[in-house]
Design an enzyme around this catalytic site. Structure first.
Site: not given
Ligand code: TYM
Length: 357
Positions: A142, A221, A224
């Site tokens: 990032k 990957k 968004k």
């Molecule tokens: P975020 O918002 O980027 O994504 C949400 C969830 O989707 C999963 N994900 C994917 N899984 C497989 N392939 C992909 N291409 C893919 N893109 C996204 C992410 O692994 C996630 O599970 N930091 C986290 C949010 C968060 C969180 C937490 C998660 C904040 N606090 C506490 C678990 C526990 C995030 O940015 O997810």
């Protein structure tokens, strides 16, 4: 392990999507399993989010105490439009409900509605190791794309640790990209417990091999911020257009060349949207050059459109009930806060902070 007793049955339209199943959480026999996960409201809730995480959220709520958090404070670490944020939070909540998150079974809430997340994040930052934080791959990726590198981007995993530990979660359903952050949470737990006494359990991922859904370019990957995604809310024309431009198999140069479904992006994605016998038939057709990449793409588009239709229909139904989503989120925050307050009272005592009047 103690499991949660479930309430009324709900329809889960997302269950129409097929694919791998989750491994049930196994906490120690005396600990109640608590599941927590989060998702950022950055717009474009995509099939990577769904397949990597939210699909498991829906299944887990049937059996366990689950909390699902829309992490708006995490979203502040990226350049964003403040005027659009409330709409993105409401839309994401609507989509999660449409996927089958049931507010009677799981607590669905917004991170900033529970101020204890920020308080615990600060406290945990005093035990989180700087060296490990600087090794986080997501921070590095990032930072390379950011206009400037803010401190929040660096301490992002500490806030994530706070999200998890505030509810003493034992299990965290996430995609592969968040596993390193979860490892950091485990390290924070060890350091906190060592210094202040046993307070938190080390949270576990749900899968031994979490999913990483690749983007339409087949190289990075699905994300968004990279714009290489199919949103759960995309209409049929958009889905067809996006898939028609998707990466397939670079070794298949002519229509009559035999394909390699095991390394083809489109063939790989098919397994999440079609039953196994249909997938086997398509793969065989590709391998024997009976069908070409255009046919594979058409089959994937058809299956995806059919799978997402029920979620989109449910989304429209929820949107037709003004105030419903806000009501659900407010109730979720009320329930989450009751737990968060208890944890913070314990944490403050452990730290030796003077109680407020
Ligand atoms: P975020 O918002 O980027 O994504 C949400 C969830 O989707 C999963 N994900 C994917 N899984 C497989 N392939 C992909 N291409 C893919 N893109 C996204 C992410 O692994 C996630 O599970 N930091 C986290 C949010 C968060 C969180 C937490 C998660 C904040 N606090 C506490 C678990 C526990 C995030 O940015 O997810």
């Amino acid at each position: 392990m103690t499991t949660k007793t479930s309430s009324t049955a709900s329809s889960t339209p997302a269950a129409t999507l097929s694919g791998a199943t989750s491994t049930p959480p196994s906490a120690s026999p005396t600990t109640e399993a608590t599941v927590l996960s989060g998702i950022q409201p950055s717009g474009g809730f995509h099939i990577g989010n769904y397949l990597g995480a939210v699909r498991d959220w829906v299944k887990l709520q049937e059996q366990y105490r689950c909390l699902y958090c829309i992490v708006d404070l995490h979203a502040l670490t990226q350049t964003y439009d403040p005027a659009g944020l409330p709409g993105r939070v409401r839309e994401l909540a609507t989509e999660l409900l449409a996927c089958g998150i049931d507010p009677e079974r799981a607590t669905l809430f917004v991170q900033s509605h529970v101020p204890e997340h920020s308080e615990l994040a600060w406290i945990l930052s005093t035990v989180a190791p700087y060296g490990e934080l600087s090794r986080m791959t997501q921070f590095k990726e990032k930072s390379e794309r950011a206009d400037y590198i803010n401190c929040g981007l660096f301490t992002y995993p500490v806030l994530m640790a706070a999200d998890i530990l505030l509810y003493k979660a034992t299990h965290v359903p996430v995609g592969e990209d968040q596993i390193q952050h979860l490892e950091l949470t485990r390290e924070v737990v060890r350091r906190f417990n060592n210094r202040f006494g046993p307070t938190f359990a080390e949270p576990m991922p749900i899968h031994k091999e979490p999913l990483r859904i690749m983007g339409l370019d087949g190289k990075q990957k699905m994300s968004k911020s990279l714009g290489n995604y199919i949103a759960v809310g995309d209409d049929p024309d958009t889905i067809r257009k996006k898939i028609s431009g998707a990466f397939t198999d670079e070794t298949r140069l002519r229509r009559k060349d035999p394909g390699h479904p095991e390394s083809c992006y489109v063939c790989g994605l098919q397994q999440y949207f079609s039953p196994p016998d249909k997938v086997a038939e398509l793969h065989e057709g590709c391998r024997t050059a009976r069908i070409g990449c255009v046919d594979s793409k058409r089959a994937l588009s058809d299956a995806m459109i059919a799978s997402l239709a029920s979620i989109q229909e449910r989304k429209r139904e929820i949107m037709a009930k003004p105030g419903l989503v806000d009501e659900i989120l407010h109730e979720g925050a009320r329930r989450a806060r009751a737990v968060a307050k208890k944890t913070m009272a314990e944490v403050r005592e452990r730290l030796g902070l003077l109680p407020a009047a």
